[in-house]
Design a protein around this motif. Sequence first.
Motif, PDB file in Angstrom:
ATOM      1  N   GLN A  36       9.855 -18.874  -9.466  1.00  0.00           N
ATOM      2  CA  GLN A  36       8.389 -18.453  -8.808  1.00  0.00           C
ATOM      3  C   GLN A  36       7.743 -17.483  -9.775  1.00  0.00           C
ATOM      4  N   ASP A  37       6.383 -17.482  -9.498  1.00  0.00           N
ATOM      5  CA  ASP A  37       5.367 -16.787 -10.205  1.00  0.00           C
ATOM      6  C   ASP A  37       5.217 -15.677  -9.342  1.00  0.00           C
ATOM      7  N   LEU A  38       5.951 -14.566  -9.140  1.00  0.00           N
ATOM      8  CA  LEU A  38       5.891 -13.309  -8.318  1.00  0.00           C
ATOM      9  C   LEU A  38       4.857 -12.596  -8.679  1.00  0.00           C
ATOM     10  N   ARG A  39       3.742 -12.340  -7.712  1.00  0.00           N
ATOM     11  CA  ARG A  39       2.658 -11.533  -8.057  1.00  0.00           C
ATOM     12  C   ARG A  39       2.548 -10.379  -6.923  1.00  0.00           C
ATOM     13  N   LEU A  40       2.534  -9.188  -7.296  1.00  0.00           N
ATOM     14  CA  LEU A  40       2.513  -8.011  -6.447  1.00  0.00           C
ATOM     15  C   LEU A  40       1.293  -6.960  -6.787  1.00  0.00           C
ATOM     16  N   THR A  41       0.349  -6.999  -5.893  1.00  0.00           N
ATOM     17  CA  THR A  41      -0.777  -6.252  -5.903  1.00  0.00           C
ATOM     18  C   THR A  41      -0.502  -4.789  -5.168  1.00  0.00           C
ATOM     19  N   LEU A  42      -0.452  -3.556  -5.951  1.00  0.00           N
ATOM     20  CA  LEU A  42      -0.114  -2.317  -5.175  1.00  0.00           C
ATOM     21  C   LEU A  42      -1.309  -1.507  -5.037  1.00  0.00           C
ATOM     22  N   PHE A  43      -1.698  -1.148  -3.859  1.00  0.00           N
ATOM     23  CA  PHE A  43      -2.849  -0.079  -3.559  1.00  0.00           C
ATOM     24  C   PHE A  43      -2.445   1.257  -3.216  1.00  0.00           C
ATOM     25  N   ASN A  44      -2.763   2.231  -3.937  1.00  0.00           N
ATOM     26  CA  ASN A  44      -2.662   3.628  -3.677  1.00  0.00           C
ATOM     27  C   ASN A  44      -3.591   4.165  -2.875  1.00  0.00           C
ATOM     28  N   LEU A  45      -3.410   4.327  -1.448  1.00  0.00           N
ATOM     29  CA  LEU A  45      -4.421   4.809  -0.609  1.00  0.00           C
ATOM     30  C   LEU A  45      -4.437   6.265  -0.468  1.00  0.00           C
ATOM     31  N   GLY A  46      -3.727   6.901  -1.331  1.00  0.00           N
ATOM     32  CA  GLY A  46      -3.843   8.485  -1.369  1.00  0.00           C
ATOM     33  C   GLY A  46      -3.112   9.057  -0.139  1.00  0.00           C
ATOM     34  N   MET A  47      -3.066  10.420  -0.197  1.00  0.00           N
ATOM     35  CA  MET A  47      -2.422  11.163   0.765  1.00  0.00           C
ATOM     36  C   MET A  47      -3.285  11.449   1.901  1.00  0.00           C
ATOM     37  N   GLY A  48      -2.618  11.274   3.191  1.00  0.00           N
ATOM     38  CA  GLY A  48      -3.543  11.598   4.280  1.00  0.00           C
ATOM     39  C   GLY A  48      -3.306  12.942   4.711  1.00  0.00           C
ATOM     40  N   PRO A  98      -4.852   7.173  -6.902  1.00  0.00           N
ATOM     41  CA  PRO A  98      -5.423   7.288  -5.577  1.00  0.00           C
ATOM     42  C   PRO A  98      -6.837   6.312  -5.759  1.00  0.00           C
ATOM     43  N   GLY A  99      -6.943   5.476  -4.854  1.00  0.00           N
ATOM     44  CA  GLY A  99      -8.179   4.861  -4.635  1.00  0.00           C
ATOM     45  C   GLY A  99      -8.220   3.433  -5.468  1.00  0.00           C
ATOM     46  N   GLN A 100      -7.087   3.089  -6.276  1.00  0.00           N
ATOM     47  CA  GLN A 100      -7.135   2.120  -7.264  1.00  0.00           C
ATOM     48  C   GLN A 100      -5.967   1.062  -7.039  1.00  0.00           C
ATOM     49  N   ALA A 123       1.000  -1.246   0.001  1.00  0.00           N
ATOM     50  CA  ALA A 123      -0.020   0.064   0.001  1.00  0.00           C
ATOM     51  C   ALA A 123       0.935   1.264   0.074  1.00  0.00           C
ATOM     52  N   GLY A 124       0.700   2.230  -0.798  1.00  0.00           N
ATOM     53  CA  GLY A 124       1.388   3.456  -0.794  1.00  0.00           C
ATOM     54  C   GLY A 124       0.616   4.426  -0.070  1.00  0.00           C
ATOM     55  N   THR A 125       1.347   5.434   0.646  1.00  0.00           N
ATOM     56  CA  THR A 125       0.708   6.442   1.364  1.00  0.00           C
ATOM     57  C   THR A 125       1.633   7.493   1.559  1.00  0.00           C
ATOM     58  N   ASP A 126       1.117   8.347   2.761  1.00  0.00           N
ATOM     59  CA  ASP A 126       2.130   9.331   3.377  1.00  0.00           C
ATOM     60  C   ASP A 126       2.072   9.166   4.865  1.00  0.00           C
ATOM     61  N   GLY A 127       2.930   9.973   5.393  1.00  0.00           N
ATOM     62  CA  GLY A 127       2.730   9.873   6.878  1.00  0.00           C
ATOM     63  C   GLY A 127       4.040  10.794   7.406  1.00  0.00           C
ATOM     64  N   TRP A 128       4.462  10.265   8.773  1.00  0.00           N
ATOM     65  CA  TRP A 128       5.243  11.087   9.483  1.00  0.00           C
ATOM     66  C   TRP A 128       6.148  10.020  10.119  1.00  0.00           C
ATOM     67  N   VAL A 129       7.598  10.531  10.081  1.00  0.00           N
ATOM     68  CA  VAL A 129       8.625   9.621  10.631  1.00  0.00           C
ATOM     69  C   VAL A 129       9.697  10.394  11.603  1.00  0.00           C
ATOM     70  N   SER A 130      10.246   9.815  12.466  1.00  0.00           N
ATOM     71  CA  SER A 130      11.087  10.567  13.160  1.00  0.00           C
ATOM     72  C   SER A 130      12.711  10.264  13.015  1.00  0.00           C
ATOM     73  N   MET A 131      13.352  11.150  12.993  1.00  0.00           N
ATOM     74  CA  MET A 131      14.699  11.469  13.159  1.00  0.00           C
ATOM     75  C   MET A 131      15.316  11.371  14.568  1.00  0.00           C
ATOM     76  N   PHE A 149      -2.863  14.285  -5.783  1.00  0.00           N
ATOM     77  CA  PHE A 149      -3.386  13.019  -6.683  1.00  0.00           C
ATOM     78  C   PHE A 149      -2.406  12.040  -7.436  1.00  0.00           C
ATOM     79  N   ASP A 150      -1.261  12.103  -6.801  1.00  0.00           N
ATOM     80  CA  ASP A 150       0.042  11.427  -7.413  1.00  0.00           C
ATOM     81  C   ASP A 150      -0.354   9.792  -7.493  1.00  0.00           C
ATOM     82  N   SER A 151      -0.110   9.509  -8.513  1.00  0.00           N
ATOM     83  CA  SER A 151      -0.062   8.013  -8.956  1.00  0.00           C
ATOM     84  C   SER A 151       1.207   7.393  -8.202  1.00  0.00           C
ATOM     85  N   HIS A 152       1.192   5.968  -8.367  1.00  0.00           N
ATOM     86  CA  HIS A 152       2.255   5.246  -7.735  1.00  0.00           C
ATOM     87  C   HIS A 152       2.510   3.905  -8.681  1.00  0.00           C
TER      88      HIS A 152
END
Length: 348
Positions: A187-199, A234-236, A102-110, A205-208
């Motif tokens: 192997q048959d590597l399958r990867l599903t990517l969800f774009n949850l949008g920016m909180g 976003p949302g797809q 899942a792709g999204t945004d948020g906050w991290v700490s240094m 409305f960046d795509s990923h």
Amino acid sequence: MSGPEGRESSDRQHPLDSQERQSGMSQPPEMPAGPAEPLPTGGTAAQDGNRFAIHVSRRTMIKSMLTAAAAGGVLTLTKYSGGSPKLQLDASTPPVKAYTLAGTDGWVSMPVGANPMPPYFPDSLAQANGNSTGNPREDLATTYAFGFRNVTQYSPATVTNANPYLVDNVKNHVQISAPLLYAQAGQDLRLTLFNLGMGNRPDLFDSHTIHFHGFANQIAYFDGVPDASLSVPPGQSLHYRYLPVDAGTYMYHCHVEDVEHVHMGMTGLVFVRPLQDGQSFGGHTRFMYNDGDGSTGFDREFAMFLSEVWSEAHWCDAHIQLPEWSNYRADFSLLNGRVYPDTIAPNA
């Protein structure tokens, strides 16, 4: 295997396939276990057990490649005793390794002891990080980021069904170094990517996408470069599919606005295990490559991913500004998403 590292199965059915059939989406044809119908016309076919060989014209080659890519078969081009080139479609089904990101945004700490760099660090918009010491420097995050999260364990069936849970529990919760991905050659590597949008930036409305560096894709559709493949708004969601061949260590990242998205945290490592993994050579059962003698065997492995943070760029994205990338200056050096002394913390 289950949990955040991924799911393995010998069953060809992807967890999303049944839902797609209900929604009317087209499905790849099932590969037969025994003799099958010939491949697209354009040459002379000859049956050989579970394989079919045909004399190859350029048109037939293209059609057959598309058929194999859709069906999950493997194409090989060989020469028989007669000297004529033959095209083979291997009907065997490789085991499946599946991930959901899942792709999204948020906050991290240094690190708490890092010197302030006003107004860029710590960011005045930073949210609580879960601590409750009473010291704002310890209780608040410092830096805005984008990132991928491994949500494989949640196994969302569709974007609609996934949204209530993922939005409530994953959106706006980010990690600055993307999850490690593992697969074995063949192997048959399958990867599903969800774009949850920016909180934090609903105006964005960046795509990923997912782009593997140095990874041989069968077709550009799965390459992740937006001008030659598909991106995820976003949302797809988008289902990527790979058939890894070469063992090794690769990097993956989002290729939309890649300078920005990579620096903001959307990048990580892919490990492709060799075919001989699990066999015994030279006293080892885990290897870097298909050496045949155990010379690349190992007992333990450590992933070390190096990246950087330029606080001004992260601050600009949070405050709806555009950074001047030609002024790039790294303020923090990261090892697996952490900065010293956090790299030697007990849970690092």
